[in-house]
Design a protein around this motif. Structure first.
Motif, PDB file in Angstrom:
ATOM      1  N   MET A  49       8.394   6.799   5.842  1.00 10.61           N
ATOM      2  CA  MET A  49       7.539   6.590   4.708  1.00 10.61           C
ATOM      3  C   MET A  49       7.898   5.463   4.435  1.00 10.61           C
ATOM      4  SD  MET A  49       8.767   7.559   0.956  1.00 10.61           S
ATOM      5  CE  MET A  49       9.133   6.522   0.299  1.00 10.61           C
ATOM      6  N   SER A  50       6.963   4.278   3.638  1.00  4.97           N
ATOM      7  CA  SER A  50       7.260   3.103   3.016  1.00  4.97           C
ATOM      8  C   SER A  50       6.545   3.409   1.375  1.00  4.97           C
ATOM      9  CB  SER A  50       6.714   1.968   3.480  1.00  4.97           C
ATOM     10  OG  SER A  50       5.149   2.259   3.335  1.00  4.97           O
ATOM     11  N   SER A  51       7.596   3.575   0.180  1.00  3.46           N
ATOM     12  CA  SER A  51       6.668   3.823  -1.372  1.00  3.46           C
ATOM     13  C   SER A  51       5.927   2.511  -1.016  1.00  3.46           C
ATOM     14  CB  SER A  51       8.140   3.676  -1.976  1.00  3.46           C
ATOM     15  OG  SER A  51       9.044   3.106  -2.034  1.00  3.46           O
ATOM     16  N   GLU A  52       5.519   2.157  -2.476  1.00  3.18           N
ATOM     17  CA  GLU A  52       4.391   1.058  -3.209  1.00  3.18           C
ATOM     18  C   GLU A  52       5.613   0.690  -3.864  1.00  3.18           C
ATOM     19  OE1 GLU A  52       2.002   3.607  -5.410  1.00  3.18           O
ATOM     20  OE2 GLU A  52       0.422   2.847  -4.574  1.00  3.18           O
ATOM     21  N   ARG A  53       5.426  -0.818  -3.428  1.00  4.23           N
ATOM     22  CA  ARG A  53       6.361  -1.529  -4.309  1.00  4.23           C
ATOM     23  C   ARG A  53       5.485  -3.321  -5.237  1.00  4.23           C
ATOM     24  NH1 ARG A  53       7.794  -5.173   1.553  1.00  4.23           N
ATOM     25  NH2 ARG A  53       5.768  -6.057   1.587  1.00  4.23           N
ATOM     26  N   LEU A  54       6.226  -3.526  -5.675  1.00  2.10           N
ATOM     27  CA  LEU A  54       5.555  -4.980  -6.953  1.00  2.10           C
ATOM     28  C   LEU A  54       6.160  -6.189  -5.927  1.00  2.10           C
ATOM     29  CD1 LEU A  54       4.395  -5.713  -9.385  1.00  2.10           C
ATOM     30  CD2 LEU A  54       6.422  -5.408 -10.538  1.00  2.10           C
ATOM     31  N   ILE A  55       5.289  -7.037  -5.940  1.00  3.11           N
ATOM     32  CA  ILE A  55       5.360  -8.184  -4.978  1.00  3.11           C
ATOM     33  C   ILE A  55       5.031  -9.362  -6.156  1.00  3.11           C
ATOM     34  CG2 ILE A  55       5.432  -7.200  -2.773  1.00  3.11           C
ATOM     35  CD1 ILE A  55       3.007  -9.352  -2.698  1.00  3.11           C
ATOM     36  N   TYR A  56       5.795 -10.807  -5.460  1.00  2.00           N
ATOM     37  CA  TYR A  56       6.413 -11.776  -6.002  1.00  2.00           C
ATOM     38  C   TYR A  56       5.683 -13.543  -5.287  1.00  2.00           C
ATOM     39  CZ  TYR A  56       7.110 -16.449  -8.945  1.00  2.00           C
ATOM     40  OH  TYR A  56       7.059 -17.529  -9.074  1.00  2.00           O
ATOM     41  N   LEU A  57       5.034 -13.897  -5.414  1.00  2.00           N
ATOM     42  CA  LEU A  57       4.989 -14.380  -4.209  1.00  2.00           C
ATOM     43  C   LEU A  57       4.057 -15.912  -4.618  1.00  2.00           C
ATOM     44  CD1 LEU A  57       4.826 -15.572  -0.713  1.00  2.00           C
ATOM     45  CD2 LEU A  57       2.454 -14.733  -1.441  1.00  2.00           C
ATOM     46  N   PRO A  58       4.749 -16.564  -4.195  1.00  2.00           N
ATOM     47  CA  PRO A  58       4.826 -18.123  -5.400  1.00  2.00           C
ATOM     48  C   PRO A  58       3.633 -18.657  -3.554  1.00  2.00           C
ATOM     49  CG  PRO A  58       7.048 -18.395  -5.182  1.00  2.00           C
ATOM     50  CD  PRO A  58       6.437 -17.233  -4.435  1.00  2.00           C
ATOM     51  N   LEU A  59       2.614 -19.410  -4.484  1.00  2.00           N
ATOM     52  CA  LEU A  59       1.568 -20.461  -3.071  1.00  2.00           C
ATOM     53  C   LEU A  59       2.224 -21.456  -3.574  1.00  2.00           C
ATOM     54  CD1 LEU A  59      -0.811 -17.755  -2.276  1.00  2.00           C
ATOM     55  CD2 LEU A  59       1.227 -18.677  -1.107  1.00  2.00           C
ATOM     56  N   GLY A  60       2.179 -21.729  -4.653  1.00  2.00           N
ATOM     57  CA  GLY A  60       2.108 -23.318  -5.054  1.00  2.00           C
ATOM     58  C   GLY A  60       2.883 -23.180  -6.720  1.00  2.00           C
ATOM     59  N   GLY A  61       3.844 -24.966  -6.901  1.00  2.00           N
ATOM     60  CA  GLY A  61       4.554 -24.835  -8.124  1.00  2.00           C
ATOM     61  C   GLY A  61       5.839 -24.322  -8.290  1.00  2.00           C
ATOM     62  N   ALA A  62       5.947 -23.859  -7.006  1.00  2.00           N
ATOM     63  CA  ALA A  62       7.805 -23.087  -7.416  1.00  2.00           C
ATOM     64  C   ALA A  62       8.421 -23.865  -6.234  1.00  2.00           C
ATOM     65  CB  ALA A  62       7.310 -21.692  -6.776  1.00  2.00           C
ATOM     66  N   GLY A  63       8.617 -25.397  -6.239  1.00  2.00           N
ATOM     67  CA  GLY A  63       8.994 -25.868  -5.878  1.00  2.00           C
ATOM     68  C   GLY A  63       8.898 -27.448  -5.911  1.00  2.00           C
TER      69      GLY A  63
END
Lengths: 555, 555
Positions: A1-15
């Motif tokens: 079972m995989s429960s729900e999750r909250l994700i954050y993903l920078p694609l630009g601006g971090a670095g």
């Protein structure tokens, strides 16, 4: 079972500074519903991206998941936050939300790409909330160097997340909303899961100054000026543009706006209602007849851009107006690292005309739009997040910001572009690394930064280019001798003969000695001729040029 | 009748920072005997001089008068003062004079060009004087960020002229001579005709700090460091290199020098005797086994140069040594405008390794080698010249320096490169404008900055390059269709066809329609094909490439 999750993903601006693009998601792993916060651009330079028009984030990952994107939110109208929105509208096809002023700018961009006004939905500030899949999102006013900048209040099943956007803490910002301590305290009082926070000024040790401190200094400067006054700042810094205009008006000067974006931004601010009482402007053609001491020009080009009004005035006339000895030019702006040469060039050109130039070095005529270290700490104290993820900064900024958070007992997470962070539960974790990068808008075409196109251009800029042409007859025998055409190379080499002659002689010699098998083989011919041309040039001029070999076979 | 006159002519450095080259002359107009003070270089950049190795002053004027040159004096060993001396030794063939340390560096350069040690004559400081035609010249010690910097005391039939060279007023300089107030006062007591004066820091409002203030701060920093310490500065700033090394030694660290110029400068300082008690160094291979907290590396690359030791350590290993988490990197240096991107790149690479980077932003770990505004005013007061001519500075610096002089009742003269000033009599006058400019050392060849070679390279970098090949038979009929080879251009255009295919189709169409007269005419063919290729590319990719057309006629 995989429960729900909250994700954050920078694609630009971090670095990096610029090109902001951040993704939040919630749902079962690999099936998260997504929202995007900001989708901006960065600017090219000769060192790394010659000929490129604009740098966009690589959104391959997002495009492959576009059916899962519920919304795009734009925190404010700076190019590094909104600049890619129209370029990627077709690729993403998600509804775009922004406040009035930001939407005004975003719609102008959409319109240039043939997209309708409806592509952008205007949202009011908090307490209005937008439902976007599993998220409920609101625009929380925060001060910055452009009107209606907002933090995003992102309510998720895992709790409240605050994405600061670019900000400073300014309680007297001139144009636009003051930082509202009570409102922020209220919004954060029930606990904040994570603060994703601007980091650009983390190395500035002193508390930032308010926009209001700039006005009196500029007024003194302008009222003491004898000739014409010309001032430049980022056009989007509408508060500053107004401060400058008011200073001019109080000194009995007529205000002239020069440059496309200067006019556009003032229009957008008036249209959207964020600015109401801007001094009367006069047209450049009406200014020509007025005494110089009664004129103040507000012009584009604070970063030394070659085509902007400031550069043109430094060079000669612009719209019939001209700077002269005894005039004053004010940079009410900071020079962004990398732009120093262009700015200094303009200062020297004005110096040659006898125009006095005042820049930011005294610290009197400009304040930053970003939170310095003490201001960041102030926001941390107001928000009291469990987790702090620094964004909008180079690696060194993010790292320093993490250190500050950790020192205060907040869990700091260093996440650079492409790092997907799981914010669910108690311990944030890096769960995936996404390939990210940069997409170049090159003329009217989008190319990958690593496609090799720009690398080849840089090589030609460093080494010059030689075309070697050889014609072979139907029996694979050379017809005549090889010849060369050069571009970006000196005509004469060290042996005092024309470089082309030396190359052609060496190439002919090699070709005469080449065996039948080589002459039949395009690749062998190509490699051989290229090597000879490079070596021969290296002997003559100490440089190995890029070589294009054209082999024509008659049949 | 034309009487004799004293002239001053800057050929480099007046209107720019770098590339210093100044000429003094005395005699009948057009027959003056000449001396040259300094002959330095400037450094290229991608924006204006891609692929160029070094920028040299244009010495056409001097070469045409080389039989009238009695001597070349070098004030100090910085590249922008001594860098061109060996490149132009054959062209000028004049004796070169310098003090010990400067001569040591100059001779190394001469030797690299195959010139003998005798090309450079070592001179002692004042009171030694060199007779050079109508001039008597002495080296007067003045403090700067390199050992044995000197002002030139130039005695002429029109009176004493002092050429400051680069300087600061430092009475505790660490290595080298302190500013000697009594000596300067004595030399200037009988009146000075003209002071030709360094201007680079004229916009720095506060009095400069002594080299001695840096030591304690660096010692505190190094003694508090846990891991390995790596520090960079200009290698030629021997006083700073020693300060760093002593700080390391006192903190119980072994000193390792990394980078060619770091080793060379320390050697030159020891060889020439300007430095005597440098801490013991160990070799990189001996350092590998030592605990990190017992090591201090002094490395080249304070300006972010890609091949220097600092960049290599940021990237990975250098001579078996590697930076790791917990180490400290110190920039004991200022970033020269234009070099910001390179420096920031290195800081971020170290940040990714977990290395803490300390730079000059606190003002604690570096002091400038140039006189700030109050220091310039101090020198004016000591020298009390009739005339002040600012040198070594951009136009804005020279102009500001003239203003300062005039405000104090000294006659200020703004002379940029190429302006010949007559210093005879009471009123200095501009008497001639000489064509000056820049010469590029490009690989092993010298080319003029305006020859068009570099302009073509910049165009290829911005626009890419296309080779169009066409073969015509003996009757001027096309043999097959034209084809293209591209470099630095995207493969696919907006119509989703390969760009080369689209260009070839458009070129073939044009060629098919071309009349017999066009086909016979190389220039018409060339112009027509170029135009079609550019237009076709512009439609497809929004960019007009540089085009080389190769027309082959079989006969």
């Amino acid at each position: 079972m995989s429960s729900e999750r909250l994700i954050y993903l920078p694609l630009g601006g971090a670095g990096e500074i610029g090109m902001n693009a951040y993704v939040y998601g919630y749902g079962k792993p690999g099936k998260e519903r997504l929202i995007v916060v900001d989708i901006g651009v960065a600017f090219p330079d000769m060192d790394t991206s010659p000929g490129v028009d604009l740098i966009l984030p690589d959104i391959t990952w997002l495009k492959e998941r576009r059916d899962r994107i519920d919304a795009i939110f734009i925190t404010h109208a700076h190019e590094d936050h909104v600049g890619a929105v129209a370029h990627y509208y077709e690729a993403l096809r998600a509804p775009v939300y922004a406040r009035r002023f930001t939407a005004n700018i975003a719609r102008r961009k959409m319109s240039e790409h043939g997209h309708p006004d409806e592509a952008v939905t205007v949202v009011q500030a908090w307490p209005e909330q937008i439902k976007a899949g599993p998220f409920t999102v609101a625009f929380l006013p925060i001060s910055h160097s452009i009107p209606e900048s907002s933090a995003m209040v992102i309510d998720t099943p895992e709790g409240r997340v605050i994405h600061s956007g670019d900000f400073k803490i300014d309680r007297t910002p001139g144009v636009g909303e003051a930082f509202d301590d009570a409102l922020w305290a209220d919004i954060c009082k029930d606990g904040v899961k994570a603060l994703i926070c601007d980091s650009t000024n983390v190395f500035s040790p002193n508390a930032g100054r308010s926009e209001a401190t700039v006005g009196p200094e500029i007024e003194t400067l302008v009222s003491n000026a004898d000739g014409m006054v010309i001032a430049t700042t980022f056009a989007s810094n509408v508060a500053r543009v107004k401060t400058l205009a008011v200073a001019g008006e109080r000194a009995g000067r007529s205000i002239v706006l020069l440059g496309r974006s200067m006019n556009r931004m003032v229009e957008a601010a008036l249209e959207s209602g964020v600015m109401t009482d801007f001094p009367t402007r006069i047209a450049p053609e009406d200014a020509r007849g007025l005494p110089r001491e009664n004129l103040m020009l507000l012009v584009t080009g604070s970063q030394g851009e070659r085509r902007a009004a400031s550069a043109q005035l430094a060079n000669g006339k612009f719209q019939g107006l001209e700077a002269k000895e005894g005039d004053l030019f004010l940079f009410s702006s900071k020079t962004i690292p990398g732009n120093e040469r262009g700015v200094i060039r303009i200062i020297n050109m004005f110096s040659e005309k006898g125009v006095d130039v005042v820049d930011d070095s005294s610290g009197l005529y400009h304040v930053s739009g970003h939170a310095n270290r003490p201001d960041l700490e102030q926001l941390h104290s107001i928000v009291k997040p469990q987790i702090l993820i620094p964004m909008h900064g180079e690696h060194r900024h993010l790292r320093e910001h993490v250190k500050i958070a950790n020192a205060k007992g907040i869990k700091g997470v260093l996440a650079v572009n492409g790092m997907m962070i799981d914010l669910s539960g108690n311990e944030p974790k890096v769960i995936e690394y996404i390939d990210t990068g940069r997409t170049y808008l090159d003329g009217s075409v989008k190319i990958g930064a690593l496609d090799g196109v720009v690398r080849d251009r840089i090589r030609m800029a460093l080494n010059g280019h030689v075309t070697v042409t050889v014609i072979l007859d139907a029996d694979d025998s050379p017809l005549g001798e090889p010849w060369v055409d050069m571009m970006g190379l000196p005509e004469m080499g060290n042996s005092d003969s024309p470089l082309a002659d030396v190359l052609e002689a060496d190439l002919a010699q090699w070709l005469n000695r080449a065996g039948a098998r080589t002459l039949r083989d395009d690749k062998a011919l190509n490699d051989g001729l290229k090597k000879v041309a490079r070596q021969s040039a290296n002997d003559e001029i100490g440089k190995k040029p890029e070589v294009t070999v054209v082999v024509s076979r008659l049949s």
